[in-house]
Design an enzyme around this catalytic site. Structure first.
Site, PDB file in Angstrom:
ATOM      1  N   GLY A 193     -60.059  89.874  14.522  1.00 22.82           N
ATOM      2  CA  GLY A 193     -59.228  88.704  14.212  1.00 22.82           C
ATOM      3  C   GLY A 193     -59.649  88.084  12.899  1.00 22.82           C
ATOM      4  N   THR A 195     -61.403  85.764   9.978  1.00 23.90           N
ATOM      5  CA  THR A 195     -62.802  85.487   9.649  1.00 23.90           C
ATOM      6  C   THR A 195     -63.218  84.124  10.206  1.00 23.90           C
ATOM      7  OG1 THR A 195     -62.633  86.847   7.683  1.00 23.90           O
ATOM      8  CG2 THR A 195     -64.392  85.210   7.685  1.00 23.90           C
ATOM      9  N   VAL A 197     -62.212  82.457  12.920  1.00 25.06           N
ATOM     10  CA  VAL A 197     -62.542  82.520  14.355  1.00 25.06           C
ATOM     11  C   VAL A 197     -63.760  83.446  14.550  1.00 25.06           C
ATOM     12  CG1 VAL A 197     -61.710  83.184  16.652  1.00 25.06           C
ATOM     13  CG2 VAL A 197     -60.203  81.949  15.110  1.00 25.06           C
ATOM     14  N   GLY A 198     -63.879  84.457  13.718  1.00 28.43           N
ATOM     15  CA  GLY A 198     -65.038  85.363  13.797  1.00 28.43           C
ATOM     16  C   GLY A 198     -66.354  84.598  13.709  1.00 28.43           C
ATOM     17  N   GLU A 215     -64.562  92.468  13.496  1.00 26.91           N
ATOM     18  CA  GLU A 215     -63.591  93.189  12.657  1.00 26.91           C
ATOM     19  C   GLU A 215     -62.631  92.134  12.132  1.00 26.91           C
ATOM     20  OE1 GLU A 215     -63.569  96.416  11.962  1.00 26.91           O
ATOM     21  OE2 GLU A 215     -65.156  97.068  13.300  1.00 26.91           O
ATOM     22  N   CYS A 249     -54.338  94.491   8.848  1.00 29.75           N
ATOM     23  CA  CYS A 249     -55.584  93.959   8.255  1.00 29.75           C
ATOM     24  C   CYS A 249     -55.961  94.685   6.973  1.00 29.75           C
ATOM     25  CB  CYS A 249     -56.724  94.048   9.264  1.00 29.75           C
ATOM     26  SG  CYS A 249     -56.993  95.715   9.867  1.00 29.75           S
TER      27      CYS A 249
HETATM   28  P1  NAD Z   1     -57.146  85.015  15.401  1.00 32.49           P
HETATM   29  O1  NAD Z   1     -58.473  84.841  14.807  1.00 32.49           O
HETATM   30  O2  NAD Z   1     -56.205  83.876  15.407  1.00 32.49           O
HETATM   31  O3  NAD Z   1     -57.267  85.500  16.929  1.00 32.49           O
HETATM   32  C1  NAD Z   1     -58.003  86.616  17.360  1.00 32.49           C
HETATM   33  C2  NAD Z   1     -58.450  86.442  18.775  1.00 32.49           C
HETATM   34  O4  NAD Z   1     -59.329  85.334  18.869  1.00 32.49           O
HETATM   35  C3  NAD Z   1     -57.329  86.173  19.787  1.00 32.49           C
HETATM   36  O5  NAD Z   1     -57.538  86.952  20.946  1.00 32.49           O
HETATM   37  C4  NAD Z   1     -57.447  84.702  20.079  1.00 32.49           C
HETATM   38  O6  NAD Z   1     -57.072  84.353  21.395  1.00 32.49           O
HETATM   39  C5  NAD Z   1     -58.923  84.438  19.892  1.00 32.49           C
HETATM   40  N1  NAD Z   1     -59.178  83.074  19.434  1.00 32.49           N
HETATM   41  C6  NAD Z   1     -58.431  82.327  18.566  1.00 32.49           C
HETATM   42  N2  NAD Z   1     -59.006  81.121  18.362  1.00 32.49           N
HETATM   43  C7  NAD Z   1     -60.130  81.095  19.115  1.00 32.49           C
HETATM   44  C8  NAD Z   1     -61.167  80.119  19.337  1.00 32.49           C
HETATM   45  N3  NAD Z   1     -61.153  78.913  18.754  1.00 32.49           N
HETATM   46  N4  NAD Z   1     -62.189  80.445  20.161  1.00 32.49           N
HETATM   47  C9  NAD Z   1     -62.220  81.660  20.774  1.00 32.49           C
HETATM   48  N5  NAD Z   1     -61.258  82.597  20.609  1.00 32.49           N
HETATM   49  C10 NAD Z   1     -60.244  82.333  19.804  1.00 32.49           C
HETATM   50  O7  NAD Z   1     -56.575  86.249  14.613  1.00 32.49           O
HETATM   51  P2  NAD Z   1     -55.088  86.742  14.554  1.00 32.49           P
HETATM   52  O8  NAD Z   1     -54.225  85.752  13.867  1.00 32.49           O
HETATM   53  O9  NAD Z   1     -54.673  87.182  15.925  1.00 32.49           O
HETATM   54  O10 NAD Z   1     -55.239  88.027  13.612  1.00 32.49           O
HETATM   55  C11 NAD Z   1     -55.070  87.998  12.235  1.00 32.49           C
HETATM   56  C12 NAD Z   1     -56.375  88.209  11.513  1.00 32.49           C
HETATM   57  O11 NAD Z   1     -57.079  89.276  12.089  1.00 32.49           O
HETATM   58  C13 NAD Z   1     -56.177  88.605  10.057  1.00 32.49           C
HETATM   59  O12 NAD Z   1     -57.149  87.976   9.261  1.00 32.49           O
HETATM   60  C14 NAD Z   1     -56.409  90.099  10.048  1.00 32.49           C
HETATM   61  O13 NAD Z   1     -56.830  90.640   8.822  1.00 32.49           O
HETATM   62  C15 NAD Z   1     -57.475  90.219  11.090  1.00 32.49           C
HETATM   63  N6  NAD Z   1     -57.452  91.566  11.657  1.00 32.49           N
HETATM   64  C16 NAD Z   1     -58.518  92.372  11.433  1.00 32.49           C
HETATM   65  C17 NAD Z   1     -58.500  93.665  11.929  1.00 32.49           C
HETATM   66  C18 NAD Z   1     -59.643  94.608  11.706  1.00 32.49           C
HETATM   67  O14 NAD Z   1     -59.671  95.643  12.362  1.00 32.49           O
HETATM   68  N7  NAD Z   1     -60.571  94.303  10.824  1.00 32.49           N
HETATM   69  C19 NAD Z   1     -57.393  94.116  12.650  1.00 32.49           C
HETATM   70  C20 NAD Z   1     -56.342  93.246  12.874  1.00 32.49           C
HETATM   71  C21 NAD Z   1     -56.374  91.965  12.380  1.00 32.49           C
END
Ligand code: NAD
Length: 458
Positions: A193, A195, A197-198, A215, A249
Site C-alpha cells: 500500500g 508509503t 500507511v506503511g 511493498e 505501483c
Molecule cells: P493504502 O495505504 O490506502 O491501503 C493499503 C492497506 O492498508 C489497505 O488494506 C487498508 O485497509 C490498510 N490501511 C489503510 N489505512 C490504514 C491505517 N490507518 N491503519 C492500518 N491499516 C490501514 O493504499 P492503497 O490506496 O490501497 O494503495 C495505493 C498505494 O499502494 C500506492 O502508493 C501504490 O503505489 C502502492 N502499491 C504498492 C504495491 C507494491 O507492490 N509495491 C502494489 C500496489 C500498490
C-alpha cells in the site's frame, strides 16, 4: 461493505495458533495441497474474480485474467516445482576451525503471518504473498483492501471454499479491523500500500517486534535517450501508463527526455492509445476507471489544463479520466509532488542523461526506474548512478514478471522483497543449527577459563 466483526478476531487468532502449534502447516504435503487448491481457485473462479473487479472499478476482464489470476497460477506452478528443494535444510561449511561441527540452515515458518493488501490488483496483492506464506509453512490472515469491496468479499468466499480454514483466514474491513489485527497474535507482517500507511504498519510491527515487509509506491521515472526506438518506446509507455488506468505501483509515473525526443514521442503515444482504446476511451471495455470518488478528485486535481497537450477529459459519474499528456512540466508542478496513480503522463524535458540522473537523485528512491536507449552502456551508467527497487531497460513493468527476480522497493518505496524463491525466504526464518560433537572437547578446551597467555597466544 461486508465486514468481519472486531469481536470475532481473537477467536480467529486462537484457531490459527492452535493449528500452527499442532504442526499442521509444517507438513510439506499440506503446503503442496494448499498451493494446488490455490491454483485451482484462480483457474476455476477467474471469471468470477474478473466480474468482481469490474464491479469495483470497471476493470477490464482481461486485466484480472492476465495480471491477477494468470500470474498467481504461474507463481503456484513455480513454487510447486521448487518447494522440495527450498524447504530442505541447507548444509553450510567454512573454515577448518569449525570443521568438527555439522552445520546447516533450517528454514522455519514464522507462525501466523498477516498479509495486508492494496485494492489496485485486488487478487494478486493478497494471493501472491499468500503463495510464499503457504510454501514456507505459515498460518495466514489475509486483509484485502476495503476500497475494492466486491473483490475483497469474493476473496473471502473463495479462500474459505478452496483453502484450509483452520490455517488460512480472511478478515474484511478497513482501519479498525487492520488495527485490531496488528495488535493480534501475529509473527510477521506483509503489507502492500501507500508509503504513509506503511510507516504506521512499521510502527505497529516495532511494538510487537515482528518482522515486516513493506511493498509501497512512489514516482517511477522513465528516461528516454535520443537514440531510443521511439515507436516501440511510445507503445510500451502508453501500455504501462494506462493498464489499470495508471493505478499500478510500478507504472511509469513521468518522463524525462529532450525537447526533440518529446516532439517525436507524443504523436506515437497518442497513436498507441487510440489503437488500444479508440478515440473515445470512455466507451471502451478495455479501459479501466479510477477506483472511487476520492481518488478521482485527487487525480483530476493533478491535471493542469494549461499544460495538457492530449486528453484531459473527465467524467465524475463514472470516475473516468482520459489518457492525458502534459508538457512544460517542472519539479514544482502539482503533478510532480505525489505519485500520480492515474492515467496522466507528465513530460519533464532535460538536456542530457546527467540532468536526468540529477533530477531522479533529488527525489525519494522510486519503486521502479525505466530507461529507453539503444546504448547498453548508457543504461548501465544510469543504473549505476541511481537507486530504485527495480529497473527495466526498453520496457516498463515487465521486470516484475520473471519469478527469478525479486520484487520490492528501496528507501521510501519499500523494505524487503518477494516473488519466486524470495517469497519463500520472505516468509521463513533462516534458523542456524550446529551440532557440536562431544568427542571434540579437547580441541575446544582453550575457550574455558582460567584464561592463560598460552590460550590467547594465537
Ligand atoms: P493504502 O495505504 O490506502 O491501503 C493499503 C492497506 O492498508 C489497505 O488494506 C487498508 O485497509 C490498510 N490501511 C489503510 N489505512 C490504514 C491505517 N490507518 N491503519 C492500518 N491499516 C490501514 O493504499 P492503497 O490506496 O490501497 O494503495 C495505493 C498505494 O499502494 C500506492 O502508493 C501504490 O503505489 C502502492 N502499491 C504498492 C504495491 C507494491 O507492490 N509495491 C502494489 C500496489 C500498490
Amino acid at each position: 461493505m461486508i465486514e468481519t466483526s472486531i469481536d470475532s478476531i481473537p477467536n480467529i487468532f486462537q484457531d490459527l495458533r492452535a493449528s500452527f502449534n499442532a504442526g499442521k502447516t509444517k507438513s510439506l504435503a499440506w503446503r503442496k495441497k494448499q498451493l494446488e487448491q490455490l491454483f485451482k481457485m484462480c483457474d476455476e473462479q477467474k471469471e468470477v474474480f474478473a466480474s468482481a473487479a469490474y464491479a469495483d472499478f470497471h476493470r477490464p476482464t482481461a486485466e484480472t485474467l492476465l495480471f491477477d489470476c494468470g500470474v498467481i497460477r504461474n507463481e503456484c506452478i513455480h513454487v510447486l516445482n521448487h518447494i522440495d528443494e527450498w524447504a530442505r535444510d541447507e548444509s553450510r561449511s567454512d573454515s577448518l576451525a569449525y570443521a568438527t561441527m555439522d552445520k546447516y540452515i533450517h528454514p522455519e515458518p514464522f507462525g501466523i503471518c498477516l498479509i495486508i493488501g492494496a485494492w489496485n490488483y485486488p487478487f494478486l496483492l493478497t494471493l501472491s504473498p499468500l503463495v510464499g506464506a503457504i510454501a514456507a509453512g505459515n498460518c495466514v490472515v489475509l486483509k484485502p483492501s476495503e476500497l475494492a469491496p466486491n473483490s475483497a468479499a469474493i476473496t473471502a468466499t473463495m479462500v474459505e471454499r478452496y483453502l484450509d480454514p483452520s490455517c488460512i483466514r480472511v478478515v474484511l474491513g478497513a482501519v479498525d479491523q487492520t488495527q485490531t489485527l496488528l495488535k493480534g497474535d501475529i509473527n510477521h507482517i506483509f503489507y502492500t500500500g501507500s508509503t504513509s500507511v506503511g510507516k504506521l504498519i512499521m510502527k505497529a510491527a516495532a511494538e510487537k517486534m515482528v518482522p515486516v515487509i513493506l511493498e509501497c509506491g512512489g514516482k517511477s521515472p522513465v528516461y528516454i535517450a535520443d537514440d531510443a526506438n521511439i515507436a516501440v518506446t511510445a507503445k510500451r509507455i502508453a501500455w504501462g501508463k494506462t493498464i489499470n488506468c495508471g493505478q499500478t505501483c510500478v507504472a511509469p509515473d513521468y518522463i524525462l527526455c529532450s525537447k526533440t525526443t518529446e516532439s517525436r514521442l507524443i504523436p506515437e503515444i497518442v497513436k498507441a492509445w487510440q489503437s488500444f482504446y479508440t478515440d473515445n476511451p470512455s466507451n471502451s471495455d478495455s479501459y479501466c476507471h479510477i477506483v472511487n470518488d476520492r481518488h478521482f478528485e485527487r487525480v483530476k486535481r493533478l491535471i493542469d489544463s494549461t499544460k495538457v497537450v492530449y486528453g484531459g477529459q473527465t467524467d465524475a459519474k463514472q470516475n473516468f479520466i482520459e489518457p492525458t499528456i502534459m508538457t512544460n512540466v517542472n519539479g514544482n508542478d502539482k503533478v510532480m509532488q505525489e505519485e500520480i496513480f492515474g492515467p496522466i503522463l507528465p513530460i519533464v524535458t532535460v538536456n542530457n542523461e546527467n540532468e536526468a540522473i540529477e533530477f531522479i537523485n533529488a527525489r525519494p528512491k522510486p519503486l521502479a526506474l525505466y530507461v529507453f536507449t539503444s546504448n547498453n552502456n548508457l543504461a548501465k551508467t544510469i543504473i549505476n548512478s541511481t537507486s530504485s527497487g527495480s529497473t527495466c531497460v526498453n520496457d516498463v513493468i515487465f521486470q516484475i514478471a520473471p519469478p527469478c527476480l525479486p520484487f520490492g522497493g528501496v528507501g521510501e518505496s519499500g523494505i524487503g522483497n518477494y516473488h519466486g524463491k524470495n517469497s519463500f525466504d520472505a516468509f521463513s526464518h533462516s534458523r542456524s543449527v550446529a551440532y557440536s560433537p562431544t568427542w571434540a572437547e579437547r580441541l575446544i578446551a582453550k575457550r574455558n577459563p582460567p584464561y592463560t597467555k598460552k590460550k590467547t597466544a594465537s
